[in-house]
Design an enzyme around this catalytic site. Structure first.
Site, PDB file in Angstrom:
ATOM      1  N   ASP A  82      -5.703  12.690 -22.973  1.00  0.00           N
ATOM      2  CA  ASP A  82      -4.413  12.920 -22.318  1.00  0.00           C
ATOM      3  C   ASP A  82      -4.545  12.940 -20.796  1.00  0.00           C
ATOM      4  OD1 ASP A  82      -3.132  13.163 -24.814  1.00  0.00           O
ATOM      5  OD2 ASP A  82      -3.746  15.252 -24.966  1.00  0.00           O
ATOM      6  N   ASP A 109      -1.846  14.700  -8.914  1.00  0.00           N
ATOM      7  CA  ASP A 109      -3.266  14.529  -8.591  1.00  0.00           C
ATOM      8  C   ASP A 109      -3.757  15.575  -7.601  1.00  0.00           C
ATOM      9  OD1 ASP A 109      -1.646  13.357  -6.658  1.00  0.00           O
ATOM     10  OD2 ASP A 109      -3.133  11.878  -6.068  1.00  0.00           O
ATOM     11  N   ASP A 195      -2.603  13.953   1.587  1.00  0.00           N
ATOM     12  CA  ASP A 195      -1.951  12.636   1.556  1.00  0.00           C
ATOM     13  C   ASP A 195      -0.869  12.620   2.623  1.00  0.00           C
ATOM     14  OD1 ASP A 195      -3.569  12.012  -0.529  1.00  0.00           O
ATOM     15  OD2 ASP A 195      -2.026  12.082  -2.075  1.00  0.00           O
ATOM     16  N   ASP A 227      -7.011  10.908   4.481  1.00  0.00           N
ATOM     17  CA  ASP A 227      -6.528  10.112   3.356  1.00  0.00           C
ATOM     18  C   ASP A 227      -6.881   8.629   3.543  1.00  0.00           C
ATOM     19  OD1 ASP A 227      -5.062   8.963   1.304  1.00  0.00           O
ATOM     20  OD2 ASP A 227      -3.105   9.336   2.228  1.00  0.00           O
ATOM     21  N   HIS A 397      10.541   0.095  -2.869  1.00  0.00           N
ATOM     22  CA  HIS A 397       9.568   1.186  -2.802  1.00  0.00           C
ATOM     23  C   HIS A 397       8.750   1.055  -1.532  1.00  0.00           C
ATOM     24  CE1 HIS A 397       6.726   4.239  -4.053  1.00  0.00           C
ATOM     25  NE2 HIS A 397       5.730   3.407  -3.812  1.00  0.00           N
ATOM     26  N   HIS A 401       1.460   6.664   1.791  1.00  0.00           N
ATOM     27  CA  HIS A 401       0.140   6.801   2.420  1.00  0.00           C
ATOM     28  C   HIS A 401       0.051   5.958   3.683  1.00  0.00           C
ATOM     29  CE1 HIS A 401      -1.499   8.826  -1.180  1.00  0.00           C
ATOM     30  NE2 HIS A 401      -0.699   8.001  -1.836  1.00  0.00           N
TER      31      HIS A 401
END
EC number: 3.1.-.-
Length: 595
Positions: A82, A109, A195, A227, A397, A401
């Site tokens: 998972d 994350d 990030d 990052d 989109h 970053h």
């Protein structure tokens, strides 16, 4: 006192003074030599050579500070898994030194593994308002919220944890309330960007606080951890404002079709943009996907999403409205097999069926490794007659970053002595290191590491000093870490070549076969269409057992081993496949076998 005595006395005093000066110089020199440079250790349990599972440990002599605690999604080799979390062995071993956990933002994350850490070490958790809201929801699911220590902070705040003083710096990312961290340690100031990107016209909130980075740079920065996700992309990341125009054009283009927008559940800025478009085109908005519904509820409650009254409807109410009056915002932008959009595409969604009257916008970039799943999803939806819009067709989109020029800006403002690229695959880290070198940083002041590395740095040097346990801990159902490489190898074996189960009952006393052998095939061959092969296999098994019985020391272990080896060789010779062989040999009821 005559002249000779005076000269003698003068020489003696001068000698004593010289002796004292020499002694003093030695003491000063010894003091300098014995002065110990303060150092700080940085360890990585994730976030290097991978996308996700971000967690970094900062350690002084008596204190440990954890930054972020994320999870990663399983790759194609992790069958049935998972999610993947960090190995907390080192933190549990040193839990008396752990002072707290600081979170940069609310993406999975970076926060997804927190419940699993809190079960082992109940430490205070610091984050901004939205981040703490999302963490609270996770801890509530795991029944840990009441006993957890959650502390809300804001950009500009300072928090002292042991020998660490943490300052929170406002940044821009694809989720609100993201922060970078300035860690004031005994060794010097360390900046962890988290990030980020430099967005001077974000859709909501303020631009990144570049002035604070510049001020810290003027004061002196020992090390920068930055990052690296977009370190290979030249130029600048587009502003969130650029999406507004694209969405208005697409909503106009959709005309009388139902609009379905797939996005990350955590991309609240994108969700707000879709809501504002829906309002302008007089459409109602419904949400699909558990994580989407949970995140939106939290964001509305905390004021991060503003919704006009009466605009949102429950997913169960969509049948009451015509298609041109609806917008559905859903999870599944990465093609995840269990996501809401995937279930729609494969006609498995209980409440939404899609077809030629649907206009679907995928507002996300595929995470590396997910490209095939996204393409497969697009193909399935197009087969159903849907009109599908994705990133390569329109600007629907923008990344959260920083690209190369933004990374250079941070380097120039911060002016760190040492640099450690983080958050990215190895190629991203190496490219980010090259950017630092191109800006004049010496090669020896840059460290490109791997998960598990322990790095020590002070005013003079940076070097690797060891490794800590950093194995992948896999979650399968409610099991944590009970699936390892051996189990995965068996699952892969089963998936590639299938399983053969052979069952036979023996009379060991009289050396006879009482019943069987019966052969069961799963994922190897279809038995009804392979009767000749199976009959030959049964004869071969019977011959193997008879051969074993002809020996004096015939017993269960010998027979099982001989049968397994013979049946394996038989099937490989006939099919050139390697199925997993599972022989089950039973004794007669009056002859129990001790295994």
């Amino acid at each position: 006192m005559n002249k000779p005595e005076k000269e003698k006395t003068f020489k003696l005093v001068k000698s004593n003074i010289n002796s004292l000066n020499k002694s003093y110089r030695y003491r000063i020199s010894d003091k300098k030599i014995s002065k110990k440079l303060e150092s700080v250790k940085i360890s990585f349990l994730g976030g290097l050579n991978q996308i996700g599972k971000n967690i970094t440990i900062f350690e002084t002599e008596n204190d440990i500070l954890i930054v972020d605690c994320g999870m990663a999604f399983p790759d194609g080799e992790m069958l049935g898994i998972d999610l993947v979390i960090p190995d907390f062995t080192y933190l549990v071993t040193n839990k008396s030194k752990v002072r707290g956990l600081v979170i940069t933002h609310g993406h999975e994350d970076h926060i997804g593994a927190i419940p699993y850490l809190v079960k082992k070490i109940n430490i205070p958790i610091y984050g901004t308002k939205l981040t703490i809201g999302l963490i609270s929801s996770k801890l509530r699911e795991h029944k840990l919220l009441r006993t957890s220590k959650l502390c809300t902070v804001a950009a500009g705040d300072n928090v002292k944890l042991g020998s660490f003083n943490i300052e929170f710096i406002h940044t821009n990312h694809s989720i609100p309330d993201a922060v970078s961290l300035a860690l004031k340690t005994p060794a010097g100031t360390i900046i962890h960007t988290g990030d980020f990107k430099i967005d001077l016209t974000p859709s909501k909130n303020k631009p990144i606080d570049l002035a604070k980075f510049a001020k810290l740079g003027e004061e002196g920065v020992l090390a920068l951890l930055s990052d690296s996700t977009n370190a290979e992309r030249p130029g600048y990341t587009n502003t969130e404002k650029s999406i507004d125009k694209s969405f208005y054009q697409l909503f106009f283009q959709a005309k009388n079709k139902r609009i379905i927008v797939a996005s990350f559940a955590s991309n609240l800025g994108r969700i707000q943009q879709v809501i504002e478009c829906a309002k302008s085109f007089n459409r109602k908005v419904a949400f699909s996907g558990r994580s989407m519904v949970n995140n939106v509820e939290i964001a509305i409650k905390l004021g991060y999403i503003i919704v006009p009254e009466g605009l949102i409807i429950d997913i169960d109410e969509i049948s009451k409205y015509s298609y041109e009056k609806l917008v559905i915002i859903t999870t599944g932008s990465q093609g995840e097999p269990m996501s809401a959009l995937h279930r729609m595409a494969f006609s498995e969604h209980r409440k939404i069926s899609i077809g030629k009257n649907d206009f679907i916008i995928i507002s996300a970039t595929p995470i590396p490794g997910n490209e095939k799943m996204v393409i497969s999803l697009v193909n399935e939806m197009m087969k159903l007659g849907c009109e599908v819009i994705y990133e390569s067709m329109y600007e629907v989109h923008v990344s959260g970053h920083a690209c190369q020029e933004e990374l250079k800006i941070i380097q120039a403002l911060v002016k760190p002595k040492f640099f450690i690229p983080v958050h990215g695959e190895y190629k991203n880290l190496k490219r980010h290191a090259k950017i630092a070198r191109d800006m004049g940083m010496p090669e020896e002041n840059i460290y490109v590491g791997e998960t598990g590395d322990v790095v020590e740095l002070n005013e003079q040097r940076i070097s690797k000093v060891g490794v800590i346990p950093s194995a992948l801990v896999m979650i399968d159902g409610i099991g944590v870490g009970d699936v390892g490489s051996v189990v995965l190898k068996d699952r892969k074996h089963l998936g590639q070549d299938g399983l053969i189960i052979m069952v036979v009952t023996l009379d060991f006393k009289n050396k006879e076969i009482i019943s069987g052998p019966d052969i069961i095939s799963r994922g190897f061959v279809y038995v009804k269409e392979s009767e000749v092969l199976m009959n030959e296999a049964r004869k071969m098994i019977m011959k193997s057992i008879v051969d074993c019985f002809s020996q004096k020391d015939a017993e269960w272990t010998l027979i099982k081993t001989k049968v397994r080896d013979d049946i394996y060789k038989f099937f490989y010779d006939k099919t050139k496949r390697n199925p997993l062989i599972l022989p089950i040999i039973m004794g007669a009821k009056h002859q129990p076998i001790k295994v």
